[in-house]
Design a protein around this motif. Structure first.
Motif, PDB file in Angstrom:
ATOM      1  N   TYR A   1       0.442  -1.640  -0.497  1.00 14.62           N
ATOM      2  CA  TYR A   1       0.232  -0.003  -0.488  1.00 14.62           C
ATOM      3  C   TYR A   1       0.979   1.070   0.003  1.00 14.62           C
ATOM      4  O   TYR A   1       0.938   1.969  -0.611  1.00 14.62           O
ATOM      5  CB  TYR A   1      -0.752  -0.516   1.344  1.00 14.62           C
ATOM      6  N   ALA A   2       1.749   1.693   0.885  1.00 13.41           N
ATOM      7  CA  ALA A   2       3.223   2.166   1.232  1.00 13.41           C
ATOM      8  C   ALA A   2       3.962   2.230  -0.239  1.00 13.41           C
ATOM      9  O   ALA A   2       3.441   3.786  -0.581  1.00 13.41           O
ATOM     10  CB  ALA A   2       4.425   2.204   2.108  1.00 13.41           C
ATOM     11  N   ALA A   3       4.244   1.616  -1.012  1.00 11.92           N
ATOM     12  CA  ALA A   3       4.816   1.143  -2.236  1.00 11.92           C
ATOM     13  C   ALA A   3       3.804   1.886  -3.843  1.00 11.92           C
ATOM     14  O   ALA A   3       4.490   2.104  -4.354  1.00 11.92           O
ATOM     15  CB  ALA A   3       5.957   0.266  -2.978  1.00 11.92           C
ATOM     16  N   ARG A   4       2.103   1.613  -3.253  1.00  9.74           N
ATOM     17  CA  ARG A   4       1.627   1.976  -4.422  1.00  9.74           C
ATOM     18  C   ARG A   4       1.372   0.862  -5.169  1.00  9.74           C
ATOM     19  O   ARG A   4       1.427   1.255  -6.643  1.00  9.74           O
ATOM     20  CB  ARG A   4       1.085   3.686  -4.693  1.00  9.74           C
ATOM     21  N   THR A   5       1.955  -0.605  -4.920  1.00 16.43           N
ATOM     22  CA  THR A   5       1.855  -1.333  -5.716  1.00 16.43           C
ATOM     23  C   THR A   5       0.470  -1.970  -6.094  1.00 16.43           C
ATOM     24  O   THR A   5      -0.258  -1.912  -4.805  1.00 16.43           O
ATOM     25  CB  THR A   5       2.521  -2.247  -5.414  1.00 16.43           C
ATOM     26  N   ALA A   6       0.185  -1.952  -7.042  1.00 16.32           N
ATOM     27  CA  ALA A   6      -1.361  -2.018  -7.556  1.00 16.32           C
ATOM     28  C   ALA A   6      -1.724  -4.073  -6.892  1.00 16.32           C
ATOM     29  O   ALA A   6      -1.161  -5.157  -7.125  1.00 16.32           O
ATOM     30  CB  ALA A   6      -1.274  -2.530  -9.230  1.00 16.32           C
ATOM     31  N   MET A   7      -2.453  -3.438  -5.810  1.00 13.81           N
ATOM     32  CA  MET A   7      -3.069  -5.061  -5.548  1.00 13.81           C
ATOM     33  C   MET A   7      -4.980  -5.118  -5.600  1.00 13.81           C
ATOM     34  O   MET A   7      -5.356  -4.379  -5.218  1.00 13.81           O
ATOM     35  CB  MET A   7      -2.354  -5.053  -4.166  1.00 13.81           C
ATOM     36  N   VAL A   8      -4.945  -5.863  -4.791  1.00 13.83           N
ATOM     37  CA  VAL A   8      -6.052  -7.047  -5.542  1.00 13.83           C
ATOM     38  C   VAL A   8      -6.093  -8.207  -4.481  1.00 13.83           C
ATOM     39  O   VAL A   8      -5.661  -9.210  -4.081  1.00 13.83           O
ATOM     40  CB  VAL A   8      -7.186  -7.090  -6.739  1.00 13.83           C
ATOM     41  N   GLY A   9      -7.681  -8.481  -3.783  1.00 14.49           N
ATOM     42  CA  GLY A   9      -7.451  -9.249  -2.558  1.00 14.49           C
ATOM     43  C   GLY A   9      -9.356  -9.590  -3.410  1.00 14.49           C
ATOM     44  O   GLY A   9     -10.130  -9.023  -3.025  1.00 14.49           O
ATOM     45  N   VAL A  10      -8.961 -11.336  -2.500  1.00 15.59           N
ATOM     46  CA  VAL A  10     -10.873 -11.271  -2.677  1.00 15.59           C
ATOM     47  C   VAL A  10     -10.833 -12.336  -2.507  1.00 15.59           C
ATOM     48  O   VAL A  10      -9.614 -13.635  -1.807  1.00 15.59           O
ATOM     49  CB  VAL A  10     -10.595 -12.207  -4.789  1.00 15.59           C
ATOM     50  N   CYS A  11     -12.258 -12.080  -1.239  1.00 18.05           N
ATOM     51  CA  CYS A  11     -13.056 -12.695  -0.096  1.00 18.05           C
ATOM     52  C   CYS A  11     -11.438 -12.918   0.679  1.00 18.05           C
ATOM     53  O   CYS A  11     -11.866 -11.712   1.609  1.00 18.05           O
ATOM     54  CB  CYS A  11     -13.178 -14.525  -0.258  1.00 18.05           C
ATOM     55  N   PHE A  12     -10.978 -14.557   1.599  1.00 14.06           N
ATOM     56  CA  PHE A  12     -10.199 -13.562   2.504  1.00 14.06           C
ATOM     57  C   PHE A  12      -9.112 -12.068   2.592  1.00 14.06           C
ATOM     58  O   PHE A  12      -8.735 -11.925   2.924  1.00 14.06           O
ATOM     59  CB  PHE A  12      -9.218 -15.119   2.855  1.00 14.06           C
ATOM     60  N   GLY A  13      -8.839 -12.735   1.274  1.00 12.81           N
ATOM     61  CA  GLY A  13      -7.605 -11.113   0.587  1.00 12.81           C
ATOM     62  C   GLY A  13      -8.524 -10.245   0.906  1.00 12.81           C
ATOM     63  O   GLY A  13      -7.863  -9.392   1.298  1.00 12.81           O
TER      64      GLY A  13
END
Length: 238
Positions: free
Chosen positions: A87-99
């Motif tokens: 998040y701090a690095a602004r790396t694209a990130m997606v989480g699904v359900c548990f994620g």
């Protein structure tokens, strides 16, 4: 072309993995159908593989799991630190359900087992207009969960919601992080498997029957899959 690092936090049982694939393979099929240029690497966190430095990654996707984000498992705290670093690095990130739940918790949100019980089968979610990620007015996706995000982190915006799941998708304050509760990577056949497993656990028999019947109706998995693929491919670092 972006390389998506999939963090595998749950395992499909061997008997079903042969037919339906692992969770990373499901996501590879979903994203590959939307973006043929995408490539993939998997970190088998649940098997003890170490997490990389997220600042050096193009994009991250965190899978579902039978675990709860509040469980006393030795890999959950490191994954939360990884999420905060991404998040701090602004790396694209997606989480699904548990994620979805893990990202929300790591960034200051509240997750717990819902008093509403099991969410299984096909659920329909309202889309918040003008959210910039998911198009349309409503979207139908298979789900399989008991836990829910009860309160999103500060600065986050809910972009999918329903009466059963008030925070079904969240766009976070840095603009590079997205999480969704339902499972666009599932086929209808695997969603049936999840209904069966829920019934073997604690889900009431009438709920399981209703959920399975709902899966005969159309699913908008490809639409949400395309939205996720676009989100992961966006350049974000300053």
């Amino acid at each position: 072309m972006s390389k998506i690092t999939i963090v595998e936090t749950g395992l499909v049982s061997p008997d079903h993995r042969a037919q339906h694939g692992s969770f990373p393979q499901m996501f590879e099929r979903m994203i590959g159908a939307a973006d043929a240029s995408a490539s993939f690497a998997t970190v088998r966190l649940v098997d003890g593989e170490a997490l990389p430095d997220p600042a050096g990654l193009d994009a991250v996707l965190i899978t579902g799991s039978v675990a709860g984000v509040y469980d006393d498992l030795d890999w959950i705290a490191p994954l939360e630190r990884f999420v905060r670093a991404a998040y701090a690095a602004r790396t694209a990130m997606v989480g699904v359900c548990f994620g979805h739940q893990l990202i929300a918790q790591a960034l200051g949100g509240v997750v717990r087992k819902s008093e509403k019980g099991w969410g299984i089968g096909r659920h329909v979610y309202d889309v918040v207009p003008g959210n910039g990620v998911i198009e349309g007015d409503r979207i139908a996706i298979a789900c399989s969960h008991q836990d829910q995000v009860i309160a999103p982190p500060a600065g986050a915006t809910t972009i999918l919601h329903s009466t059963f799941t008030p925070h079904a998708a969240i766009l976070y304050g840095n603009g590079a992080t997205l999480s969704v509760q339902p499972h666009p990577e599932f086929t209808a056949a695997f969603a049936h498997v999840c209904c069966e497993k829920a019934g073997q656990a604690s889900a009431p028999v009438p709920l399981v029957a209703t959920a399975r019947a709902s899966l005969e109706q159309p699913l908008d998995h490809a639409d949400l899959g395309r939205a996720i693929a676009r989100f992961l491919a966006r350049p974000r670092r300053a």
